[in-house]
Motif scaffolding. Structure first.
Motif, PDB file in Angstrom:
ATOM      1  N   VAL A 152      33.552 -21.586 -31.856  1.00 23.09           N
ATOM      2  CA  VAL A 152      32.813 -22.457 -30.939  1.00 23.09           C
ATOM      3  C   VAL A 152      33.733 -22.833 -29.781  1.00 23.09           C
ATOM      4  CG1 VAL A 152      31.462 -24.578 -30.723  1.00 23.09           C
ATOM      5  CG2 VAL A 152      31.531 -23.360 -32.917  1.00 23.09           C
ATOM      6  N   ILE A 153      33.172 -22.879 -28.582  1.00 24.40           N
ATOM      7  CA  ILE A 153      33.957 -23.180 -27.385  1.00 24.40           C
ATOM      8  C   ILE A 153      33.246 -24.258 -26.568  1.00 24.40           C
ATOM      9  CG2 ILE A 153      34.876 -22.237 -25.218  1.00 24.40           C
ATOM     10  CD1 ILE A 153      35.239 -19.584 -26.616  1.00 24.40           C
ATOM     11  N   HIS A 154      34.022 -25.210 -26.066  1.00 18.18           N
ATOM     12  CA  HIS A 154      33.607 -26.309 -25.183  1.00 18.18           C
ATOM     13  C   HIS A 154      33.282 -27.589 -25.955  1.00 18.18           C
ATOM     14  CE1 HIS A 154      33.718 -24.313 -21.323  1.00 18.18           C
ATOM     15  NE2 HIS A 154      33.068 -23.292 -21.818  1.00 18.18           N
ATOM     16  N   PRO A 155      33.623 -28.748 -25.321  1.00 21.42           N
ATOM     17  CA  PRO A 155      33.419 -30.033 -25.985  1.00 21.42           C
ATOM     18  C   PRO A 155      31.983 -30.527 -25.964  1.00 21.42           C
ATOM     19  CG  PRO A 155      34.420 -30.374 -23.840  1.00 21.42           C
ATOM     20  CD  PRO A 155      34.356 -28.889 -24.062  1.00 21.42           C
ATOM     21  N   ARG A 156      31.182 -30.105 -25.012  1.00 19.35           N
ATOM     22  CA  ARG A 156      29.809 -30.604 -24.892  1.00 19.35           C
ATOM     23  C   ARG A 156      28.821 -29.470 -25.155  1.00 19.35           C
ATOM     24  NH1 ARG A 156      29.293 -31.841 -19.534  1.00 19.35           N
ATOM     25  NH2 ARG A 156      31.265 -30.821 -19.096  1.00 19.35           N
ATOM     26  N   ASN A 157      29.048 -28.763 -26.226  1.00 15.74           N
ATOM     27  CA  ASN A 157      28.244 -27.591 -26.568  1.00 15.74           C
ATOM     28  C   ASN A 157      27.029 -28.034 -27.382  1.00 15.74           C
ATOM     29  OD1 ASN A 157      27.231 -25.172 -27.641  1.00 15.74           O
ATOM     30  ND2 ASN A 157      29.263 -24.227 -27.616  1.00 15.74           N
ATOM     31  N   VAL A 158      25.870 -28.056 -26.735  1.00 14.60           N
ATOM     32  CA  VAL A 158      24.691 -28.599 -27.411  1.00 14.60           C
ATOM     33  C   VAL A 158      24.154 -27.665 -28.492  1.00 14.60           C
ATOM     34  CG1 VAL A 158      24.080 -29.919 -25.342  1.00 14.60           C
ATOM     35  CG2 VAL A 158      22.967 -27.718 -25.774  1.00 14.60           C
ATOM     36  N   LEU A 159      24.625 -26.414 -28.527  1.00 11.23           N
ATOM     37  CA  LEU A 159      24.201 -25.500 -29.585  1.00 11.23           C
ATOM     38  C   LEU A 159      24.918 -25.790 -30.905  1.00 11.23           C
ATOM     39  CD1 LEU A 159      24.219 -22.093 -27.649  1.00 11.23           C
ATOM     40  CD2 LEU A 159      22.402 -23.812 -27.759  1.00 11.23           C
ATOM     41  N   LEU A 194      38.582 -27.194 -25.366  1.00 14.29           N
ATOM     42  CA  LEU A 194      38.642 -26.841 -23.942  1.00 14.29           C
ATOM     43  C   LEU A 194      38.445 -28.045 -23.007  1.00 14.29           C
ATOM     44  CD1 LEU A 194      39.194 -24.238 -22.427  1.00 14.29           C
ATOM     45  CD2 LEU A 194      36.747 -23.890 -22.192  1.00 14.29           C
ATOM     46  N   GLY A 195      39.272 -29.062 -23.221  1.00 12.93           N
ATOM     47  CA  GLY A 195      39.245 -30.191 -22.303  1.00 12.93           C
ATOM     48  C   GLY A 195      38.680 -31.446 -22.906  1.00 12.93           C
ATOM     49  N   PRO A 196      39.470 -32.195 -23.694  1.00 13.62           N
ATOM     50  CA  PRO A 196      38.930 -33.393 -24.359  1.00 13.62           C
ATOM     51  C   PRO A 196      38.436 -34.460 -23.398  1.00 13.62           C
ATOM     52  CG  PRO A 196      41.333 -33.260 -24.592  1.00 13.62           C
ATOM     53  CD  PRO A 196      40.874 -31.949 -24.056  1.00 13.62           C
ATOM     54  N   TYR A 197      39.044 -34.549 -22.209  1.00  8.83           N
ATOM     55  CA  TYR A 197      38.631 -35.618 -21.301  1.00  8.83           C
ATOM     56  C   TYR A 197      37.440 -35.227 -20.419  1.00  8.83           C
ATOM     57  CZ  TYR A 197      42.847 -38.097 -22.758  1.00  8.83           C
ATOM     58  OH  TYR A 197      43.812 -38.728 -23.489  1.00  8.83           O
ATOM     59  N   HIS A 230      48.416 -30.451 -24.996  1.00  8.40           N
ATOM     60  CA  HIS A 230      47.762 -31.731 -24.709  1.00  8.40           C
ATOM     61  C   HIS A 230      46.475 -31.852 -25.516  1.00  8.40           C
ATOM     62  CE1 HIS A 230      46.107 -35.150 -22.578  1.00  8.40           C
ATOM     63  NE2 HIS A 230      45.042 -34.437 -22.268  1.00  8.40           N
ATOM     64  N   GLU A 231      45.680 -30.792 -25.548  1.00  5.05           N
ATOM     65  CA  GLU A 231      44.439 -30.832 -26.311  1.00  5.05           C
ATOM     66  C   GLU A 231      44.724 -31.047 -27.790  1.00  5.05           C
ATOM     67  OE1 GLU A 231      41.045 -27.571 -27.338  1.00  5.05           O
ATOM     68  OE2 GLU A 231      41.328 -28.051 -25.212  1.00  5.05           O
ATOM     69  N   ALA A 232      45.730 -30.370 -28.315  1.00  2.66           N
ATOM     70  CA  ALA A 232      46.097 -30.556 -29.723  1.00  2.66           C
ATOM     71  C   ALA A 232      46.516 -31.998 -29.992  1.00  2.66           C
ATOM     72  CB  ALA A 232      47.227 -29.597 -30.097  1.00  2.66           C
ATOM     73  N   PRO A 276      46.431 -23.653  -3.268  1.00  2.00           N
ATOM     74  CA  PRO A 276      46.551 -25.045  -3.732  1.00  2.00           C
ATOM     75  C   PRO A 276      45.456 -25.344  -4.749  1.00  2.00           C
ATOM     76  CG  PRO A 276      45.546 -24.965  -1.548  1.00  2.00           C
ATOM     77  CD  PRO A 276      45.802 -23.540  -1.952  1.00  2.00           C
ATOM     78  N   PHE A 277      45.832 -26.093  -5.769  1.00  2.00           N
ATOM     79  CA  PHE A 277      44.893 -26.451  -6.833  1.00  2.00           C
ATOM     80  C   PHE A 277      45.143 -27.912  -7.178  1.00  2.00           C
ATOM     81  CE2 PHE A 277      43.304 -26.138 -11.306  1.00  2.00           C
ATOM     82  CZ  PHE A 277      42.046 -25.661 -11.018  1.00  2.00           C
ATOM     83  N   PRO A 278      44.668 -28.836  -6.325  1.00  2.00           N
ATOM     84  CA  PRO A 278      45.079 -30.254  -6.400  1.00  2.00           C
ATOM     85  C   PRO A 278      44.282 -31.084  -7.396  1.00  2.00           C
ATOM     86  CG  PRO A 278      43.653 -29.926  -4.509  1.00  2.00           C
ATOM     87  CD  PRO A 278      43.796 -28.569  -5.157  1.00  2.00           C
ATOM     88  N   SER A 279      44.109 -30.583  -8.595  1.00  2.00           N
ATOM     89  CA  SER A 279      43.216 -31.196  -9.577  1.00  2.00           C
ATOM     90  C   SER A 279      43.724 -32.540 -10.088  1.00  2.00           C
ATOM     91  CB  SER A 279      43.035 -30.239 -10.751  1.00  2.00           C
ATOM     92  OG  SER A 279      42.155 -30.775 -11.702  1.00  2.00           O
ATOM     93  N   ARG A 280      42.769 -33.434 -10.375  1.00  2.00           N
ATOM     94  CA  ARG A 280      43.085 -34.702 -11.040  1.00  2.00           C
ATOM     95  C   ARG A 280      42.925 -34.609 -12.560  1.00  2.00           C
ATOM     96  NH1 ARG A 280      40.347 -36.570  -6.168  1.00  2.00           N
ATOM     97  NH2 ARG A 280      41.752 -37.948  -4.985  1.00  2.00           N
ATOM     98  N   TYR A 281      42.220 -33.586 -13.022  1.00  2.00           N
ATOM     99  CA  TYR A 281      42.116 -33.333 -14.458  1.00  2.00           C
ATOM    100  C   TYR A 281      41.654 -31.897 -14.672  1.00  2.00           C
ATOM    101  CZ  TYR A 281      40.704 -33.068 -19.263  1.00  2.00           C
ATOM    102  OH  TYR A 281      40.583 -32.650 -20.571  1.00  2.00           O
TER     103      TYR A 281
END
Length: 406
Positions: free
Chosen positions: A89-96, A116-119, A183-185, A304-309
């Motif tokens: 299973v992949i992704h935190p908001r996987n409705v399946l 794949l991204g807890p926040y 970080h995810e772990a 450039p990849f100026p991400s905040r999260y």
């Protein structure tokens, strides 16, 4: 081994480096039978999720209506597909996941999960766009029916609590986790999950990334500096606009090219550019094909990849793969991908001036540019090689099967 990937859009002809597709592709190349159960979204044709059933890169794709409950299509698809040996299973908001995991557990099928991204989880963080500026609330997550009933009786917000439960309950039934970052772990451990965890980063379709691309169909002047990502505060498009004046002062012909499949804040982007006096140097392209995006990257002076999260940050790997120096933010996950000064540059969080200075450093210093390009391509060979990483995935699958006695 017969492997079922359960993702969101995941396996699409329109996106070469979505993690479900690159995972399935590598598993097929390793000699395994791969199926994917993903979202059917015909109302968004640019995603390429309109066909109910198709084969992509040897992956048998079955798409169903994304629905938490009752999930009849999800269950029907699982009953129709050949019985898997393991599910990923992949992704935190996987409705399946709610119905799929219940079905898999009924048949004793081991389950691994890449969150794949807890926040990205709106119940866990107060502000998904700026999670490192907001509070984290693990106590809000609902894992049991008893918690669901208690919360509903407390405030009557049954609908939201039900969704909270439906998203998080399946996590308790996972055999093993494959976090894509340390970080995810760490977050999973802090939430009380004790299952085995093997940190394995994502990777790219390297045959595509190193293969041919068309001529760039774009009339702009160099240096070309692209923005690739959603137009949301989380991705930091506003920081790049704020950095543009300093760069343009030294490179008046610089072209800042914005590529996105989510143009929700295009009006705000244009307003910020006009306010900063740099609208003439901003070129908004919207959605590009994967081939045109590859051509754009190859023509770019810097990425450039100026991400905040970030749950991971695949554009960073895309830049490294094509030989473009990458600049990003010194935040968790990204600072696991980039080794500052070796294969990219890291700048402080939310610091447009530092971003501008880093861009100018790379544009001004040919030796630095050469070193970062070489370092990025070395990182792709040594740390993000698909064959090496899929071997680790398969080892985790085998561990999960042994735990479940499969």
């Amino acid at each position: 081994m017969r492997i079922l990937i359960i993702g969101l859009g995941g396996v699409s002809r329109n996106f070469r480096n979505w993690p479900e597709r690159t995972l399935g592709q590598a598993l097929v190349a390793a000699g395994h039978e791969v199926m994917a159960l993903t979202y059917w979204q015909p109302d968004q044709p640019h995603l390429g999720l309109s066909a109910r059933v198709e084969e992509i890169d040897g992956i048998i794709v079955r798409r169903v209506r994304p629905q938490l409950w009752p999930g009849y299509e999800t269950i029907a698809a699982l009953e129709t597909l050949p019985r898997p040996d393991i599910a990923h299973v992949i992704h935190p908001r996987n409705v399946l996941a709610l119905q799929a995991v219940r079905w898999l557990r009924r048949w004793g099928i081991p389950i691994v999960w890449t969150w794949l991204g807890p926040y990205h989880d709106r119940w866990l963080v107060a502000d998904r766009e700026r999670p490192y500026e907001s509070s984290v609330h693990p106590e809000r997550l609902i894992y049991s029916f008893r918690q669901l009933i208690r919360r509903g009786l407390q405030d009557g917000n049954w609908r939201d609590h039900w969704r909270n439960y439906a998203i998080h309950r399946p996590l308790r039934d996972v055999t093993a986790f494959i976090p894509c970052s340390h970080h995810e772990a760490q977050v999973l451990r802090s939430l009380g999950f004790t299952q085995p965890m093997t940190v394995i980063p994502l990777w790219l379709d390297m045959d595509f990334m190193t293969g041919p691309s068309p001529e760039l169909a774009l009339n702009v002047t160099p240096p070309i500096i692209p923005y690739i990502g959603q137009l949301t505060p989380r991705k930091g498009y506003d920081l790049l606009v704020a950095a543009m004046p300093a760069v343009i002062a030294r490179y008046p012909q610089a072209s800042f090219v914005f590529v996105t499949h989510n143009p929700a804040q295009r009006t705000e982007l244009q307003r910020l550019a006009e306010k900063a006096g740099v609208a003439a140097n901003l070129h908004f392209l919207g959605t590009l094909s994967e081939e045109q995006k590859l051509a754009l990257l190859r023509a770019s002076a810097i990425l450039p990849f100026p991400s905040r999260y970030e749950g991971f940050g695949l554009p960073i790997l895309e830049g490294m793969a094509v030989g473009v120096p990458v600049i990003s933010t010194d935040i968790p996950v990204i600072n696991e991908l980039i080794r500052d000064g070796e294969d990219g540059l890291l700048v402080p969080y939310n610091d447009a001036a530092a971003l501008a200075n880093a861009i100018l450093r790379v544009l001004d210093d040919a030796a630095l540019r050469t070193r970062l390009i070489a370092g990025g391509q070395r990182a792709m060979r040594e740390r993000f090689a698909p064959q090496q990483l899929v071997a680790q995935v398969l080892a985790t699958y085998q561990l999960a099967r042994e735990i479940e006695g499969a």
